[in-house]
Design a protein around this motif. Structure first.
Motif, PDB file in Angstrom:
ATOM      1  N   SER A  65      57.045  33.728  78.446  1.00 41.08           N
ATOM      2  CA  SER A  65      56.726  33.635  79.872  1.00 41.08           C
ATOM      3  C   SER A  65      57.524  34.655  80.680  1.00 41.08           C
ATOM      4  N   LEU A  66      58.803  34.816  80.357  1.00 39.72           N
ATOM      5  CA  LEU A  66      59.646  35.770  81.080  1.00 39.72           C
ATOM      6  C   LEU A  66      59.202  37.210  80.814  1.00 39.72           C
ATOM      7  N   THR A  80      60.551  25.600  72.523  1.00 41.28           N
ATOM      8  CA  THR A  80      60.492  25.639  73.987  1.00 41.28           C
ATOM      9  C   THR A  80      61.162  26.899  74.525  1.00 41.28           C
ATOM     10  N   ILE A  81      62.244  27.330  73.861  1.00 37.71           N
ATOM     11  CA  ILE A  81      62.938  28.541  74.311  1.00 37.71           C
ATOM     12  C   ILE A  81      62.082  29.773  74.066  1.00 37.71           C
ATOM     13  N   GLY A  98      71.341  30.317  82.837  1.00 36.93           N
ATOM     14  CA  GLY A  98      70.604  29.726  83.950  1.00 36.93           C
ATOM     15  C   GLY A  98      70.127  28.315  83.670  1.00 36.93           C
ATOM     16  N   LYS A  99      70.726  27.664  82.660  1.00 29.07           N
ATOM     17  CA  LYS A  99      70.399  26.277  82.285  1.00 29.07           C
ATOM     18  C   LYS A  99      68.916  26.117  81.974  1.00 29.07           C
ATOM     19  N   PHE A 100      68.296  27.205  81.496  1.00 30.13           N
ATOM     20  CA  PHE A 100      66.909  27.210  81.044  1.00 30.13           C
ATOM     21  C   PHE A 100      65.895  26.933  82.166  1.00 30.13           C
ATOM     22  N   LYS A 101      66.323  27.132  83.412  1.00 27.88           N
ATOM     23  CA  LYS A 101      65.428  26.963  84.558  1.00 27.88           C
ATOM     24  C   LYS A 101      64.835  28.334  84.892  1.00 27.88           C
ATOM     25  N   GLU A 102      63.551  28.515  84.605  1.00 24.74           N
ATOM     26  CA  GLU A 102      62.936  29.846  84.634  1.00 24.74           C
ATOM     27  C   GLU A 102      63.029  30.539  85.989  1.00 24.74           C
ATOM     28  N   GLU A 103      62.781  29.831  87.069  1.00 26.16           N
ATOM     29  CA  GLU A 103      62.826  30.485  88.379  1.00 26.16           C
ATOM     30  C   GLU A 103      64.237  30.958  88.708  1.00 26.16           C
ATOM     31  N   LEU A 113      68.579  32.752  79.822  1.00 29.83           N
ATOM     32  CA  LEU A 113      68.078  31.382  79.897  1.00 29.83           C
ATOM     33  C   LEU A 113      69.227  30.379  79.769  1.00 29.83           C
ATOM     34  N   LEU A 114      70.114  30.623  78.813  1.00 36.81           N
ATOM     35  CA  LEU A 114      71.261  29.731  78.634  1.00 36.81           C
ATOM     36  C   LEU A 114      72.128  29.696  79.888  1.00 36.81           C
TER      37      LEU A 114
END
Length: 280
Positions: free
Chosen positions: A31-32, A24-25, A59-64, A56-57
């Motif tokens: 995507s990023l 998933t990461i 930002g708690k893996f929240k892409e936006e 990602l880490l």
């Protein structure tokens, strides 16, 4: 020293605590990268996979949220470029500011950091601004290389007086807060204050107007080491604080070596901070 940064098997456990897997990461990294391709104003450093995984880490893996953090990271590096000049020349053990981190993490993946003034290294008049550089350089190294989700800070005010506080530039403090809020998106789980000077609670009341209510609620004022040990177990503390780790002096020697290893990274940070990013 690499012991300051979590190992690959620890990273897997940290990811699992967020219900994230390598698959998933990696998909979010892809995507990023596509998003970065659509943002020509971002520097080439943005496509580095290790950097994206760290972001990602944080930002708690929240892409936006991560996208916004990435844009602010480079925007505010440039905006506050004066704080990122000369970082590669720092020798932590020789600085007025003292910043060290525990070489081991807690079971909840928390890193312990210690900040204080090294009065033994002061020559002439005390200037609080001289404490900033080593703290910022240490934070940049840990932010970019240490795959830990949270930080617990110990602020040691030994030798500090209220007079020293009034020698601190208010504008510089606001800039430091901006750096913390927009570049160093580290989640602080607690701020442990020891050896507070007389009337320090007055200073805390002033800080209450600057800090977020969540961060302010995580500040603990300790009257003694026994109180500190209730929040930070001895196995994660230097011997100076009744802990089981090496002394601060020994940790600083290790940290000197880490700065030598990361010198090229610190030079790159300075270069990036001095490059005016094109408008969005």
């Amino acid at each position: 020293m690499e012991e300051y940064f979590v190992r690959d098997e620890q990273k897997c456990a940290i990811n699992a605590s967020f219900n994230e897997s390598d698959g998933t990461i990696n998909a979010k990294v892809v995507s990023l990268k596509k998003w970065v391709d659509e943002c020509p104003h971002l520097p080439v450093e943005t496509i580095d996979e290790d950097f994206l995984k760290i972001m990602l880490l944080k930002g708690k893996f929240k892409e936006e949220k991560v996208k916004e953090n990435i844009k602010n990271y480079f925007k505010y590096l440039y905006k506050h470029s004066e704080f990122f000049t000369g970082l590669a020349d720092i020798i932590p053990s020789k600085e007025v500011g003292l910043a060290v981190v525990s070489p081991i993490v807690t079971p909840s993946w928390e890193r312990i950091g210690i900040l204080k003034v090294n009065f033994a290294n002061i020559e002439g008049t005390f200037e609080f601004s001289k404490c900033f550089s080593v703290g910022i350089a240490t934070a940049m190294i840990m932010f970019n290389y240490d795959y830990t989700p949270t930080l617990r800070l110990i602020l040691d005010y030994e030798g500090f007086t209220i007079r020293h506080f009034f020698q601190t530039g208010v504008l510089q403090l606001f800039k430091l807060m901006s750096i913390y809020q927009n570049i160093l998106k580290m989640r602080i789980s607690g701020i442990e204050i020891i050896n507070p000077p007389f009337l320090f609670r007055t200073v805390l009341n002033i800080l209450k107007a600057v800090l977020s209510s969540k961060l302010y609620s995580r500040i603990t004022l300790h009257e003694n080491l026994n109180s500190l040990h209730e929040n930070v177990p001895k196995q994660y503390l230097p011997s100076d604080y009744g802990g089981e780790l090496q002394s601060i002096e020994e940790l600083l020697k290790l940290w000197d070596k880490t700065f030598v290893q990361k010198k090229s990274f610190l030079r790159k940070i300075e270069q990036v901070s001095q490059t005016n990013p094109p408008a969005n």
